[in-house]
Design a protein around this motif. Structure first.
Motif, PDB file in Angstrom:
ATOM      1  N   ALA A 377      13.219  -2.797 -64.976  1.00 43.87           N
ATOM      2  CA  ALA A 377      14.437  -2.005 -64.800  1.00 43.87           C
ATOM      3  C   ALA A 377      14.364  -1.148 -63.547  1.00 43.87           C
ATOM      4  O   ALA A 377      13.364  -0.478 -63.289  1.00 43.87           O
ATOM      5  CB  ALA A 377      14.671  -1.127 -66.021  1.00 43.87           C
ATOM      6  N   ASN A 378      15.423  -1.196 -62.754  1.00 47.57           N
ATOM      7  CA  ASN A 378      15.597  -0.457 -61.495  1.00 47.57           C
ATOM      8  C   ASN A 378      14.894  -1.096 -60.304  1.00 47.57           C
ATOM      9  O   ASN A 378      15.047  -0.620 -59.178  1.00 47.57           O
ATOM     10  CB  ASN A 378      15.142   1.006 -61.624  1.00 47.57           C
ATOM     11  N   ASP A 379      14.126  -2.157 -60.512  1.00 47.18           N
ATOM     12  CA  ASP A 379      13.467  -2.839 -59.392  1.00 47.18           C
ATOM     13  C   ASP A 379      14.492  -3.529 -58.505  1.00 47.18           C
ATOM     14  O   ASP A 379      15.496  -4.075 -58.992  1.00 47.18           O
ATOM     15  CB  ASP A 379      12.469  -3.890 -59.895  1.00 47.18           C
ATOM     16  N   ILE A 380      14.222  -3.530 -57.208  1.00 53.03           N
ATOM     17  CA  ILE A 380      14.993  -4.293 -56.231  1.00 53.03           C
ATOM     18  C   ILE A 380      14.080  -5.368 -55.666  1.00 53.03           C
ATOM     19  O   ILE A 380      12.959  -5.082 -55.245  1.00 53.03           O
ATOM     20  CB  ILE A 380      15.504  -3.387 -55.099  1.00 53.03           C
ATOM     21  N   GLY A 381      14.525  -6.599 -55.682  1.00 48.56           N
ATOM     22  CA  GLY A 381      13.664  -7.675 -55.211  1.00 48.56           C
ATOM     23  C   GLY A 381      14.460  -8.883 -54.761  1.00 48.56           C
ATOM     24  O   GLY A 381      15.684  -8.923 -54.854  1.00 48.56           O
ATOM     25  N   ARG A 382      13.716  -9.880 -54.272  1.00 45.71           N
ATOM     26  CA  ARG A 382      14.319 -11.154 -53.878  1.00 45.71           C
ATOM     27  C   ARG A 382      14.064 -12.176 -54.970  1.00 45.71           C
ATOM     28  O   ARG A 382      12.983 -12.207 -55.580  1.00 45.71           O
ATOM     29  CB  ARG A 382      13.691 -11.659 -52.571  1.00 45.71           C
ATOM     30  N   VAL A 383      15.068 -13.005 -55.262  1.00 42.74           N
ATOM     31  CA  VAL A 383      14.907 -14.070 -56.236  1.00 42.74           C
ATOM     32  C   VAL A 383      15.451 -15.379 -55.673  1.00 42.74           C
ATOM     33  O   VAL A 383      16.320 -15.372 -54.795  1.00 42.74           O
ATOM     34  CB  VAL A 383      15.626 -13.752 -57.574  1.00 42.74           C
ATOM     35  N   LYS A 384      14.890 -16.475 -56.175  1.00 40.44           N
ATOM     36  CA  LYS A 384      15.422 -17.814 -55.895  1.00 40.44           C
ATOM     37  C   LYS A 384      15.817 -18.422 -57.220  1.00 40.44           C
ATOM     38  O   LYS A 384      15.026 -18.469 -58.161  1.00 40.44           O
ATOM     39  CB  LYS A 384      14.385 -18.665 -55.176  1.00 40.44           C
ATOM     40  N   ILE A 385      17.067 -18.895 -57.269  1.00 43.82           N
ATOM     41  CA  ILE A 385      17.658 -19.372 -58.507  1.00 43.82           C
ATOM     42  C   ILE A 385      18.177 -20.781 -58.318  1.00 43.82           C
ATOM     43  O   ILE A 385      18.757 -21.114 -57.281  1.00 43.82           O
ATOM     44  CB  ILE A 385      18.816 -18.437 -58.939  1.00 43.82           C
ATOM     45  N   ARG A 386      17.969 -21.616 -59.333  1.00 46.73           N
ATOM     46  CA  ARG A 386      18.515 -22.977 -59.358  1.00 46.73           C
ATOM     47  C   ARG A 386      19.552 -23.043 -60.468  1.00 46.73           C
ATOM     48  O   ARG A 386      19.264 -22.722 -61.628  1.00 46.73           O
ATOM     49  CB  ARG A 386      17.401 -23.984 -59.620  1.00 46.73           C
ATOM     50  N   THR A 387      20.792 -23.432 -60.120  1.00 47.79           N
ATOM     51  CA  THR A 387      21.867 -23.514 -61.102  1.00 47.79           C
ATOM     52  C   THR A 387      22.065 -24.943 -61.586  1.00 47.79           C
ATOM     53  O   THR A 387      21.747 -25.902 -60.884  1.00 47.79           O
ATOM     54  CB  THR A 387      23.188 -22.983 -60.513  1.00 47.79           C
ATOM     55  N   ALA A 388      22.611 -25.061 -62.794  1.00 46.39           N
ATOM     56  CA  ALA A 388      22.851 -26.387 -63.371  1.00 46.39           C
ATOM     57  C   ALA A 388      23.991 -27.106 -62.683  1.00 46.39           C
ATOM     58  O   ALA A 388      24.049 -28.343 -62.686  1.00 46.39           O
ATOM     59  CB  ALA A 388      23.132 -26.266 -64.860  1.00 46.39           C
ATOM     60  N   GLU A 389      24.929 -26.350 -62.091  1.00 45.87           N
ATOM     61  CA  GLU A 389      26.083 -26.926 -61.416  1.00 45.87           C
ATOM     62  C   GLU A 389      26.224 -26.278 -60.043  1.00 45.87           C
ATOM     63  O   GLU A 389      25.842 -25.120 -59.857  1.00 45.87           O
ATOM     64  CB  GLU A 389      27.365 -26.681 -62.234  1.00 45.87           C
ATOM     65  N   PRO A 390      26.765 -27.005 -59.077  1.00 47.50           N
ATOM     66  CA  PRO A 390      26.961 -26.403 -57.749  1.00 47.50           C
ATOM     67  C   PRO A 390      28.002 -25.286 -57.783  1.00 47.50           C
ATOM     68  O   PRO A 390      28.999 -25.384 -58.499  1.00 47.50           O
ATOM     69  CB  PRO A 390      27.434 -27.579 -56.888  1.00 47.50           C
ATOM     70  N   LEU A 391      27.755 -24.236 -57.014  1.00 47.50           N
ATOM     71  CA  LEU A 391      28.662 -23.101 -56.945  1.00 47.50           C
ATOM     72  C   LEU A 391      29.080 -22.847 -55.504  1.00 47.50           C
ATOM     73  O   LEU A 391      28.260 -22.955 -54.583  1.00 47.50           O
ATOM     74  CB  LEU A 391      27.991 -21.838 -57.491  1.00 47.50           C
ATOM     75  N   PRO A 392      30.336 -22.473 -55.284  1.00 45.49           N
ATOM     76  CA  PRO A 392      30.799 -22.124 -53.932  1.00 45.49           C
ATOM     77  C   PRO A 392      30.557 -20.637 -53.662  1.00 45.49           C
ATOM     78  O   PRO A 392      31.384 -19.794 -53.994  1.00 45.49           O
ATOM     79  CB  PRO A 392      32.292 -22.443 -53.975  1.00 45.49           C
ATOM     80  N   VAL A 393      29.417 -20.308 -53.100  1.00 46.72           N
ATOM     81  CA  VAL A 393      29.075 -18.899 -52.896  1.00 46.72           C
ATOM     82  C   VAL A 393      29.176 -18.536 -51.415  1.00 46.72           C
ATOM     83  O   VAL A 393      28.834 -19.329 -50.532  1.00 46.72           O
ATOM     84  CB  VAL A 393      27.661 -18.582 -53.416  1.00 46.72           C
ATOM     85  N   ASP A 394      29.647 -17.330 -51.162  1.00 48.08           N
ATOM     86  CA  ASP A 394      29.648 -16.768 -49.816  1.00 48.08           C
ATOM     87  C   ASP A 394      28.436 -15.865 -49.664  1.00 48.08           C
ATOM     88  O   ASP A 394      27.814 -15.452 -50.650  1.00 48.08           O
ATOM     89  CB  ASP A 394      30.917 -15.938 -49.579  1.00 48.08           C
ATOM     90  N   SER A 395      28.108 -15.541 -48.439  1.00 47.87           N
ATOM     91  CA  SER A 395      27.121 -14.507 -48.191  1.00 47.87           C
ATOM     92  C   SER A 395      27.721 -13.158 -48.568  1.00 47.87           C
ATOM     93  O   SER A 395      28.905 -12.912 -48.333  1.00 47.87           O
ATOM     94  CB  SER A 395      26.699 -14.510 -46.725  1.00 47.87           C
ATOM     95  N   TYR A 396      26.914 -12.290 -49.149  1.00 46.41           N
ATOM     96  CA  TYR A 396      27.412 -10.977 -49.537  1.00 46.41           C
ATOM     97  C   TYR A 396      27.898 -10.183 -48.334  1.00 46.41           C
ATOM     98  O   TYR A 396      28.818  -9.375 -48.445  1.00 46.41           O
ATOM     99  CB  TYR A 396      26.315 -10.206 -50.266  1.00 46.41           C
ATOM    100  N   SER A 397      27.297 -10.438 -47.173  1.00 48.18           N
ATOM    101  CA  SER A 397      27.731  -9.747 -45.957  1.00 48.18           C
ATOM    102  C   SER A 397      29.130 -10.168 -45.546  1.00 48.18           C
ATOM    103  O   SER A 397      29.837  -9.422 -44.867  1.00 48.18           O
ATOM    104  CB  SER A 397      26.753 -10.015 -44.811  1.00 48.18           C
ATOM    105  N   ASP A 398      29.581 -11.357 -45.971  1.00 51.26           N
ATOM    106  CA  ASP A 398      30.930 -11.834 -45.670  1.00 51.26           C
ATOM    107  C   ASP A 398      31.936 -11.413 -46.739  1.00 51.26           C
ATOM    108  O   ASP A 398      33.103 -11.161 -46.430  1.00 51.26           O
ATOM    109  CB  ASP A 398      30.943 -13.359 -45.530  1.00 51.26           C
ATOM    110  N   SER A 399      31.495 -11.366 -47.991  1.00 49.14           N
ATOM    111  CA  SER A 399      32.412 -11.024 -49.078  1.00 49.14           C
ATOM    112  C   SER A 399      31.631 -10.380 -50.209  1.00 49.14           C
ATOM    113  O   SER A 399      30.754 -11.013 -50.801  1.00 49.14           O
ATOM    114  CB  SER A 399      33.145 -12.261 -49.591  1.00 49.14           C
ATOM    115  N   ARG A 400      31.957  -9.124 -50.505  1.00 52.29           N
ATOM    116  CA  ARG A 400      31.281  -8.429 -51.590  1.00 52.29           C
ATOM    117  C   ARG A 400      31.703  -8.975 -52.946  1.00 52.29           C
ATOM    118  O   ARG A 400      30.986  -8.785 -53.933  1.00 52.29           O
ATOM    119  CB  ARG A 400      31.561  -6.926 -51.510  1.00 52.29           C
ATOM    120  N   ARG A 401      32.847  -9.667 -53.014  1.00 49.23           N
ATOM    121  CA  ARG A 401      33.331 -10.202 -54.286  1.00 49.23           C
ATOM    122  C   ARG A 401      32.735 -11.582 -54.567  1.00 49.23           C
ATOM    123  O   ARG A 401      32.156 -11.800 -55.633  1.00 49.23           O
ATOM    124  CB  ARG A 401      34.860 -10.284 -54.270  1.00 49.23           C
ATOM    125  N   THR A 402      32.885 -12.514 -53.633  1.00 44.60           N
ATOM    126  CA  THR A 402      32.413 -13.878 -53.881  1.00 44.60           C
ATOM    127  C   THR A 402      30.986 -14.097 -53.386  1.00 44.60           C
ATOM    128  O   THR A 402      30.477 -15.209 -53.474  1.00 44.60           O
ATOM    129  CB  THR A 402      33.358 -14.895 -53.223  1.00 44.60           C
TER     130      THR A 402
END
Length: 442
Positions: A377-402
């Motif tokens: 709890a409260n830790d900030i870190g880097r993670v690598k995640i593999r999803t079951a389905e492809p997702l259309p994700v933006d960089s957070y620097s481009d869009s805080r929502r998507t």
């Protein structure tokens, strides 16, 4: 509204407050509300009565928010308290985040949509670990403006060297984190110095008061440079005699603007069509933009459901099953390598596996602890995640929502982690993780 200039103008500022325990955050919020005349008469009278019963000579403005603190002491969890007030120059939405260390994770909620964060520091204590944690979260959440409010200046004799040393230390730390702008203001929330009215006790300070800065800080949303995104929340088919073939795709526009006749792509399927119509509050419009809740009608009958994303065909993000992100862990139970989770991105939720935790950020010196194996709890870190389905994700620097997501425990629905897609700090080489064959290895 039809021009970019009209769409980008705003009279609303969303801001969040953060500070360590007993730094005077409740008093600052109370002072802002009181001196900006945003408190109802009966509220002020209640505060005056409660203050008098405690033996105080005048109204204790911290009591305007101490009710929430009492609720926490009774074991009731409150993530963020929102307050609304206005001055002749601007309207405000204030996200008042808890100050206790165990509630640091809740700042992610309060600051995730904020355009400005006020970080409070006790002038007697200077920059402490909680201050650094708040600065790191403001940087990771890409809050455009940070105000450093050095409080309780009355308890250090309004000494300019004390303020200057704290401002210099915090600003250097924040700039190293990547915070784009820091405005330091010396205040006494209890006495009202430099909160709404300029202080007569600090004639050495020539900058704005807290409220003056809040009223004048530039806040623009240039829609002409946003990546237009509409997560589909609901498919509408009214089945009325007037509109027997009506099929609309409803949701809140996360970014950018959409126009009738525009070529769009549906993700993750990749199918394309044109916008035949846009309904806003039951009326047809030619254009709609960020934060408006609309229904989109399409020229072609395409299989679209909740969780799909509508984007302009010329500006479609790539889809991926491999996501690397900076996260703030918010659950009491740790997040571990190999953890099976649900990932919620926009209106879509998919199965996922935590493949690696490359690093954890040490807030004291911004060093990285490589491959910690878990985040607590409260830790900030880097993670690598593999999803079951492809997702259309933006960089957070481009869009805080998507460019953001949350990880959810599939067993009980607990929110585990808040994530921001893309690089925020360097990571060491990953460690290969072998997953058991349990149907969650993608």
């Amino acid at each position: 509204m039809s021009t970019t200039t009209e769409l980008t103008e705003t009279t609303l500022l969303r801001f969040a407050t953060a500070g360590s325990v007993d730094d005077g955050k409740s008093t600052l919020v109370g002072r802002l509300l009181h001196d900006s005349k945003s408190i109802l008469t009966d509220q002020l009278e209640a505060v005056e009565r409660a203050s008098a019963s405690r033996g105080a000579e005048g109204p204790d403005l911290a009591l305007l928010t101490d009710g929430l603190r009492a609720e926490r002491e009774q074991g009731i969890t409150i993530d963020v308290a929102y307050r609304y007030f206005a001055t002749p120059k601007r309207r405000f939405i204030l996200a008042d985040t808890p100050g206790h260390v165990q509630y640091t994770r809740n700042m992610v909620t309060g600051a995730s949509t904020a355009e400005l964060t006020v970080i409070l520091i006790d002038a007697r204590n200077g920059v402490v670990e909680q201050t650094r944690r708040h600065a790191a979260l403001a940087a990771l959440l890409r809050v455009p403006h940070v105000v450093l409010a050095v409080n309780k200046m009355d308890l250090v004799d309004y000494a300019e060297p004390v303020f200057a040393a704290i401002a210099e230390e915090f600003t250097a730390y924040a700039l190293e984190l990547g915070v784009p702008e820091v405005t330091a203001i010396p205040i006494s929330a209890l006495a009202g110095d430099n909160v709404v009215e300029p202080s007569a006790n600090m004639d050495w300070y020539g900058g704005p008061t807290v409220l003056e800065h809040l009223e004048t800080v530039p806040v623009t949303h240039d829609l002409s440079h946003c990546h237009a995104r509409l997560p589909v929340q609901y498919v509408i088919r009214p089945q009325t005699a007037e509109h027997p073939d009506y099929r609309g795709y409803a949701g809140q526009i996360a970014a950018g603007s959409f126009h009738v006749g525009e070529q769009i792509t549906v993700l993750p399927s990749g199918r394309s069509t044109k916008i035949a119509g846009i309904d806003l509050l039951g009326e047809p419009v030619d254009v709609a933009w960020t934060t408006q809740s609309v229904t989109i009608l399409l020229e072609d009958d395409i299989d679209i459901s909740r969780g799909d994303l509508l984007v302009p065909s010329k500006d479609a993000p790539p889809t991926t099953q491999d996501i690397e992100a900076t996260v703030c862990h918010v659950a009491d139970a740790p997040l571990t390598v190999g953890h099976r989770v649900l990932l919620k991105h926009g209106t879509r939720t998919v199965k996922a596996i935590v493949k690696d935790i490359p690093s954890r950020l040490t807030l004291d010196d911004l060093s990285l602890h490589p491959h910690p194996g878990q985040l607590v709890a409260n830790d900030i870190g880097r993670v690598k995640i593999r999803t079951a389905e492809p997702l259309p994700v933006d960089s957070y620097s481009d869009s805080r929502r998507t460019g953001s997501f949350i990880l959810i425990d599939p067993n009980d629905g607990t929110t585990l982690t808040a994530g921001m897609v893309g690089e925020s700090f360097a990571s060491p080489e990953p460690v290969k993780v072998e997953s058991e064959d349990d149907g969650w290895d993608f």
